[in-house]
Scaffold this active site. Structure first.
Site, PDB file in Angstrom:
ATOM      1  N   ARG A 159      39.243  46.550  67.187  1.00 39.66           N
ATOM      2  CA  ARG A 159      37.912  46.269  67.732  1.00 39.66           C
ATOM      3  C   ARG A 159      37.929  46.158  69.251  1.00 39.66           C
ATOM      4  O   ARG A 159      36.907  46.094  69.900  1.00 39.66           O
ATOM      5  CB  ARG A 159      37.365  44.971  67.094  1.00 39.66           C
TER       6      ARG A 159
ATOM      7  N   TYR B  62      44.371  45.735 113.877  1.00 34.92           N
ATOM      8  CA  TYR B  62      45.330  45.944 112.791  1.00 34.92           C
ATOM      9  C   TYR B  62      46.709  45.563 113.292  1.00 34.92           C
ATOM     10  O   TYR B  62      47.188  46.107 114.288  1.00 34.92           O
ATOM     11  CB  TYR B  62      45.359  47.418 112.327  1.00 34.92           C
TER      12      TYR B  62
HETATM   13  C1  UD1 Z   1      41.805  36.155  60.950  1.00 31.82           C
HETATM   14  C2  UD1 Z   1      41.753  35.520  59.560  1.00 31.82           C
HETATM   15  C3  UD1 Z   1      40.409  34.839  59.367  1.00 31.82           C
HETATM   16  C4  UD1 Z   1      40.164  33.823  60.464  1.00 31.82           C
HETATM   17  C5  UD1 Z   1      40.333  34.448  61.848  1.00 31.82           C
HETATM   18  C6  UD1 Z   1      40.326  33.374  62.909  1.00 31.82           C
HETATM   19  C7  UD1 Z   1      43.096  36.801  57.980  1.00 31.82           C
HETATM   20  C8  UD1 Z   1      43.111  37.855  56.935  1.00 31.82           C
HETATM   21  N1  UD1 Z   1      41.922  36.551  58.558  1.00 31.82           N
HETATM   22  O1  UD1 Z   1      40.834  37.181  60.975  1.00 31.82           O
HETATM   23  O2  UD1 Z   1      40.398  34.185  58.113  1.00 31.82           O
HETATM   24  O3  UD1 Z   1      38.877  33.281  60.344  1.00 31.82           O
HETATM   25  O4  UD1 Z   1      41.590  35.168  61.940  1.00 31.82           O
HETATM   26  O5  UD1 Z   1      40.343  33.931  64.202  1.00 31.82           O
HETATM   27  O6  UD1 Z   1      44.107  36.173  58.241  1.00 31.82           O
HETATM   28  N2  UD1 Z   1      48.159  40.291  63.137  1.00 31.82           N
HETATM   29  C9  UD1 Z   1      49.458  40.736  62.980  1.00 31.82           C
HETATM   30  N3  UD1 Z   1      49.725  41.670  62.037  1.00 31.82           N
HETATM   31  C10 UD1 Z   1      48.769  42.172  61.199  1.00 31.82           C
HETATM   32  C11 UD1 Z   1      47.445  41.724  61.374  1.00 31.82           C
HETATM   33  C12 UD1 Z   1      47.171  40.784  62.338  1.00 31.82           C
HETATM   34  O7  UD1 Z   1      50.352  40.296  63.699  1.00 31.82           O
HETATM   35  O8  UD1 Z   1      49.104  43.009  60.377  1.00 31.82           O
HETATM   36  C13 UD1 Z   1      47.865  39.302  64.176  1.00 31.82           C
HETATM   37  C14 UD1 Z   1      46.919  39.834  65.218  1.00 31.82           C
HETATM   38  O9  UD1 Z   1      47.633  40.410  66.300  1.00 31.82           O
HETATM   39  C15 UD1 Z   1      46.150  38.590  65.630  1.00 31.82           C
HETATM   40  C16 UD1 Z   1      46.209  37.687  64.414  1.00 31.82           C
HETATM   41  O10 UD1 Z   1      47.225  38.213  63.589  1.00 31.82           O
HETATM   42  O11 UD1 Z   1      46.765  37.946  66.725  1.00 31.82           O
HETATM   43  C17 UD1 Z   1      44.880  37.669  63.644  1.00 31.82           C
HETATM   44  O12 UD1 Z   1      44.564  38.988  63.231  1.00 31.82           O
HETATM   45  P1  UD1 Z   1      43.094  39.574  63.329  1.00 31.82           P
HETATM   46  O13 UD1 Z   1      43.130  40.977  62.870  1.00 31.82           O
HETATM   47  O14 UD1 Z   1      42.515  39.293  64.655  1.00 31.82           O
HETATM   48  O15 UD1 Z   1      42.379  38.694  62.197  1.00 31.82           O
HETATM   49  P2  UD1 Z   1      40.827  38.354  62.098  1.00 31.82           P
HETATM   50  O16 UD1 Z   1      40.116  39.499  61.494  1.00 31.82           O
HETATM   51  O17 UD1 Z   1      40.337  37.801  63.362  1.00 31.82           O
HETATM   52 CA    CA Z   2      41.194  37.587  65.406  1.00 32.75          CA
END
Ligand code: UD1
Ligand code: CA
Length: 466
Positions: free
Chosen positions: A19, A375
């Site tokens: 995103r 300068y």
């Molecule tokens: C996540 C949570 C959601 C919560 C929100 C809070 C899950 C499925 N969802 O959603 O419940 O309300 O955070 O901000 O957990 N990341 C990895 N590897 C992956 C996927 C993500 O390291 O495969 C890391 C991302 O870099 C990030 C964090 O995990 O720092 C959260 O991932 P993101 O995709 O932002 O989750 P949200 O959709 O925000």
């Molecule tokens: Ca997030």
């Protein structure tokens, strides 16, 4: 026997950040208030008592994330998640790094920069005091869009909690305002046992960390929640949220400075990075940007309209309408309006860089003045010098492609529009006439004029000289 009070932190930072639509930079490295998102999360983690191990899960943009984390936490251990298959999979990737660890595992989202050590400590405390297997930090959001919703069973029974992601939520579930913040405290062993059972049976086809909650509850484990402050949980998924997070971080920084005795005329238009220091009784006027590792002393006036990057300003100095990069400004010195002080500029005590003045790799001695339209590059200017309007160092030989140095002794007076063709030395007490083109060293106390400049007489002693 209760589990030992040792704490491991796992920071999730392997996600792709779709995103964010960033072609070049992993999401967690985008800066807010001068610090990458993950830097803010690390800062909150570092403040925790009894932190025993710090694991960062990296994947997308791995090398750059590792570099940024190492620079802040040399003791961090890295776990690799080769393909970002969801937050559950990301935590599972930290399993090896924690195999021999006995204690609590605090899981943090690398994209949530507003969290504080205090809240994390409260989460760990609640977890330990309640004897829970998992404790999750929740918050009440006016607009919960994008967050996992906390669905509590109608009987309110302990453990009857599920978390439903935005993409999987029914309209009724989506209306729930209590959300999961992405901050968790777990007991290690049950966490990894449950992760092994998580599936990708959901709208996004991902392994969701939140899915461990019902799995643990089904095993009879105790699930606790701590309701946190909504101002700390913003997860940065897109550029709009990045701007929002940065705004909040800057406001916190300004609040801290004001509490420490700094006057900020209009916080809405003042931009100070987290790493900046400002002394008491300094006045920061509107449209000022203090960036990087900038340090400002006390009793200074900075702004209006100043941008200082990695610069040092000593007590009682004034800077307005100016840009400073890796520059040093001595006590009581004056800069601006309209000056650009580039890397390696040093103004000593009470020196002045005035209007339409550019400097680079130049030292200006005590009480010396470069007031207008100059300068000065690669120059060493002594004490009590006055540089006439329009004077410049010709420090670059375009034909040979080399830069050379200029040295100006104590008490030298340069007439307006003097060109100093470097390398050249103007010895102490010398004077140049207006429009001089100085191609050869000028002897002490000698007056030179013309193009090329030649000596015409010795300098007269002034009243008060001896
Ligand atoms: C996540 C949570 C959601 C919560 C929100 C809070 C899950 C499925 N969802 O959603 O419940 O309300 O955070 O901000 O957990 N990341 C990895 N590897 C992956 C996927 C993500 O390291 O495969 C890391 C991302 O870099 C990030 C964090 O995990 O720092 C959260 O991932 P993101 O995709 O932002 O989750 P949200 O959709 O925000
Ligand atoms: Ca997030």
């Amino acid at each position: 026997m209760p589990p030992p009070n040792r704490l491991a932190v796992v920071v999730l930072a392997a996600g792709f950040g779709k995103r964010f639509r960033s072609a070049s930079t992993p999401k967690v490295l985008h800066p807010a208030a001068g610090e990458p998102l993950i830097g803010h999360v690390l800062r909150a983690a570092v403040g925790l008592e009894g932190l025993d191990r710090l694991v960062v899960v990296v994947g997308h943009g791995r090398d750059r994330v590792v570099e940024v984390v190492r620079a802040r936490r040399p003791d961090a251990v890295f776990a690799e998640q080769l393909v970002p298959r969801g937050t559950g999979d990301a935590v599972a990737a930290a399993g090896d790094a924690l195999r021999d660890f006995d204690g609590q595992v605090l899981v943090l989202s690398g994209d949530s920069p507003l969290i504080t050590s205090r809240t994390l400590a409260a989460l760990v405390d609640k977890h330990r005091n309640s004897g829970a297997t998992v404790t999750l930090l929740t918050a009440l959001m006016e607009d919960p869009t994008g967050y996992g919703r906390i669905i509590r069973s109608p009987d309110g029974l302990q453990g009857g909690i599920r978390i439903v992601e935005q993409a999987d939520a029914s309209p009724d579930e989506a209306a729930v305002q209590e959300i999961s913040t992405g901050f968790w405290c777990f007991e290690r062993e049950p966490l990894f046992d449950a992760l092994a059972k998580v599936t990708t049976d959901n709208a996004q086809g991902e392994y969701y960390l939140p899915d461990v909650v019902p799995l643990l509850a089904a095993d009879g484990a105790r699930v606790e929640t701590l309701l946190g402050d909504r101002s700390e949980i913003l997860g940065v998924n897109d550029r709009k949220q990045l701007a929002e997070a940065a705004r909040i971080l800057r406001a916190r920084k300004l609040d801290e400075l004001m509490a420490a005795g700094v006057t900020i005329e209009d916080p809405a238009v003042t931009y100070v990075d987290m790493g900046v220091e400002v002394g008491p009784d300094t006045l920061i006027r509107p449209l000022t940007f203090l960036e990087g590792s900038t340090r400002i002393g006390s009793d200074c006036t900075i702004g209006p309209s100043a941008r200082l990057v990695d610069s040092d300003v000593d007590d009682g100095a004034e800077v307005s309408f100016a840009v400073l990069k890796s520059a040093e400004v001595g006590p009581g010195a004056q800069v601006g309006p309209f000056s650009s002080l580039r890397a390696g500029t040093r103004l000593r005590a009470r020196a002045k860089a005035g209007s339409f003045v550019e400097m680079k790799s130049t030292t200006v001695g005590e009480g010396s003045k470069v007031p207008h339209l100059s300068y000065m590059g690669d120059a060493e200017i002594g004490d009590g010098v006055n540089i006439g309007a329009g004077s410049i160092t010709c420090n670059y030989d375009g034909e040979a492609g080399i830069k050379s140095k200029t040295r100006i002794g104590n008490r030298v007076l340069l007439g307006s529009d003097t060109m100093l063709v470097a390398p050249v030395v103007v010895h102490e007490d010398a004077i140049t006439g207006a429009g001089s083109v100085v191609t050869k060293d000028v002897e002490p106390a000698t007056v030179v004029v013309g193009a090329p400049a030649r000596p015409i007489r010795k300098r007269k002693a002034r009243a008060g000289d001896h």
